[in-house]
Write an enzyme that holds these catalytic residues in place. Structure first.
Site, PDB file in Angstrom:
ATOM      1  CB  ALA A 111      -0.930   0.007   1.201  1.00  0.00           C
ATOM      2  CG  PHE A 112      -0.164   5.813  -0.517  1.00  0.00           C
ATOM      3  CD1 PHE A 112       0.590   6.976  -0.617  1.00  0.00           C
ATOM      4  CD2 PHE A 112      -1.241   5.797   0.363  1.00  0.00           C
ATOM      5  CE1 PHE A 112       0.267   8.095   0.135  1.00  0.00           C
ATOM      6  CE2 PHE A 112      -1.561   6.902   1.114  1.00  0.00           C
ATOM      7  CZ  PHE A 112      -0.803   8.064   0.996  1.00  0.00           C
ATOM      8  CE  LYS A 113      -2.366   5.665   5.389  1.00  0.00           C
ATOM      9  NZ  LYS A 113      -3.275   5.264   4.279  1.00  0.00           N
ATOM     10  CG  ASP A 114       4.523  -0.144   2.472  1.00  0.00           C
ATOM     11  OD1 ASP A 114       4.433  -0.205   3.710  1.00  0.00           O
ATOM     12  OD2 ASP A 114       4.099  -1.039   1.703  1.00  0.00           O
ATOM     13  CG  LEU A 117       4.400   4.977   7.449  1.00  0.00           C
ATOM     14  CD1 LEU A 117       3.169   4.089   7.583  1.00  0.00           C
ATOM     15  CD2 LEU A 117       4.730   5.627   8.783  1.00  0.00           C
TER      16      LEU A 117
END
Ligand code: PLP
Length: 531
Positions: A111-114, A117
């Site tokens: 997912a894009f939050k990687d 993060l």
């Protein structure tokens, strides 16, 4: 470069301080004291840059070299993106001459939050190590205890960002049995000693209430130095600006010279698209940014009316299909609607405050003090009344840089089907589908030469329920063959580490944290227990 709060005050922070602090003490969000412009030769010099090289080039405009030297920055960035599966990190897939999909889901949790993060975890670790190296022998080392609640889809990105990081422990609460099996396994199969999954008997709201109570407990907070990795952290926004630049170069190579790019972004907390706004303000050529919301449409309503208002006053015209309000439009506590794109199920968009600051600044004729006071007033009204209406010049300014659309669950499912049923066939996750549906609605307003780039925020396997629901009637669809990545195969059978919390109790969660963090560096006792 220094940072200051959107709600005013004279305090200025270094990048390091802004990253470690997260939210400003006055409730505001940190923004840079100015938006840097691009070096004169950027178009030539940067055009062959990799994601890592672009990260160093863009990020160093926002971070003083005496805080992070270009070499230090490069090391951190290389480490952060070495965990990605695709050589481009964020590849742009061509769907047609007029449409590309920018895939942001090739990181460890799909997912894009990687993207943000992975870097945030390394920045935390770097800054803490440097601070601790300066301490006298015997002096207490600085540590960070990150605590968060997840309904399933975002906890794993935080866990993967912080796993195995020195001086950091992470505790993620999820409602036991109410998270999809894949999402549960993505979190609990991480067996690093500093990662603690708490399966709380209760709901997601119970988990969130416990986390809020822990942060509000000043003694507990100070003792353990609680930290959050939520999407208001400045480093997350900054990391996300990079893929706009990469997409610009990659897509430009494949379209006619005169084509203007329009980025279309599925949005919840306004973090992903805010990064695009910074890129635009820095000078990256693009058309109006397109905000795509699900039924939690506070942003789409803002661009329609100039009112930023918590509760939906009325269903958006033409948007709510029969699926919503019946089987899908479950009205949960606090007015958040449960949708098929749960990572965008929000009541207010925390990062929107940063855009409001820039709008207020422009409206105030470039006075920083006046902008801070205005935003402080707006946010105060938001808190007391749940709504605020901005002056018409502010709305007009917002409309110069953005358009917005709201997409229903029914439109989401229909969009997943329509992109699967054509050549080239594409399986979109429900969040990406919200973006694709909005792009289609917005396209007729654009100059005919516009090329749309829809940001894809999750791999479809992560939201298998919605994808299967959309495509199960297609005879040619096979979930395992078309969607399931090898990394997910066997995931459910892997060794797990999880602590069961037998009732939704703040005291029980505190006990777990005290036991683990209090035990110092040895976390042996924390595996698979229950309290
Ligand atoms: C977090 C998330 C979003 C929304 O991103 P914002 O920065 O909050 O707008 C969209 N899709 C997925 C899959 C996400 O995890």
């Amino acid at each position: 470069m220094k940072y200051f709060s959107t709600r005013g005050g004279n305090a200025t922070l270094t990048f390091e301080e802004a990253v470690l602090t997260g939210l400003a003490p006055n409730g505001g969000l940190y923004i840079p004291e100015h938006i840097p412009t691009l070096p004169g030769n950027w178009k030539e010099d940067w055009k062959e840059y990799s994601f890592v090289e672009l990260s160093v080039a863009v990020l160093s405009l926002y971070i003083s070299p005496d805080e992070l030297s270009p070499d230090e920055l490069r090391t951190l960035v290389e480490k952060s993106y070495s965990t990605f599966r695709h050589p481009d990190i964020a590849p742009a897939t061509k769907i047609s001459d007029k449409l590309f999909i920018l895939e942001l889901f090739h990181g460890p949790t799909f997912a894009f939050k990687d993207v943000a993060l992975q870097l945030l975890g390394n920045l935390f670790e770097f800054f803490l190590k440097r601070r601790n190296a300066l301490k006298a022998p015997g002096e207490t080392q600085e540590k960070l205890t990150v605590v968060g609640a997840t309904s399933g889809d975002t906890g794993s990105a935080a866990i993967y960002g912080l796993r195995n990081k020195a001086n950091i422990s992470i505790f993620i609460l999820h409602p036991k049995g109410r998270v999809s099996p894949i999402q549960e396994a993505q979190m609990t199969t991480v067996t690093d000693a500093n990662v603690h999954n708490l399966a709380v008997k209760g709901t997601f709201d119970d988990c969130q209430d416990i986390v809020k109570a822990l942060f509000a407990d000043q003694a507990f907070n100070a003792k353990h130095r609680l930290g959050a990795v939520n999407s208001i952290n400045w480093a997350r926004i900054l990391a996300q600006t990079v893929y706009y630049f990469l997409a610009y170069f990659h897509v430009r190579r494949q379209v006619p010279a005169g084509a203007e790019l329009q980025f279309v972004v599925p949005t919840g907390n306004f973090g992903d698209i805010l990064a695009g706004y910074y890129a635009k303000r820095m000078g990256l050529p693009m058309g109006r940014l397109a905000v795509a919301t699900n039924a939690n449409d506070i942003l789409a309503r803002f661009w329609r009316s100039g009112r930023y208002e918590k509760a939906a006053s009325a269903p958006a015209e033409g948007a709510a299909g029969p699926v919503e309000g019946a089987s899908d439009g479950k009205q949960a506590v606090g007015g958040v609607r449960e949708t098929l794109s749960p990572a965008m199920d929000i009541l207010v968009s925390s990062n929107f405050e940063r855009l409001l600051w820039y709008l207020a600044y422009e409206s105030a004729g470039g006075s920083r003090a006046a902008a801070g006071a205005t935003v402080n007033g707006w946010m105060g009204r938001m808190k007391s009344d749940g709504r605020v209406e901005v002056p018409v010049d502010v709305l007009e300014a917002a409309r110069r840089d953005f358009v917005a659309e709201r997409i229903s669950d029914e439109q989401t499912l229909e969009t997943i089907r329509s992109f699967f049923d054509v050549q080239p066939s594409y399986v979109a996750d429900p969040h990406t589908a919200v973006g694709l549906a909005a792009a289609r609605l917005i396209a007729p307003q654009n100059d005919p030469a516009t090329v749309q780039v829809v940001l894809s925020t999750a791999h479809p396997a992560k939201f298998s329920e919605a994808v299967t629901r959309a495509l199960s009637a297609s005879p040619s669809f096979d979930f395992e063959r078309d969607v399931l990545p090898v990394e997910f195969q066997g995931l459910l059978d892997r060794e797990k580490r999880v602590i069961d919390v037998e009732e939704p109790s703040e005291e029980l969660v505190k006990r777990v944290i005290e036991d683990v963090v209090g035990a110092g560096t040895s976390h042996e006792g924390s595996a698979n227990g229950s309290v």
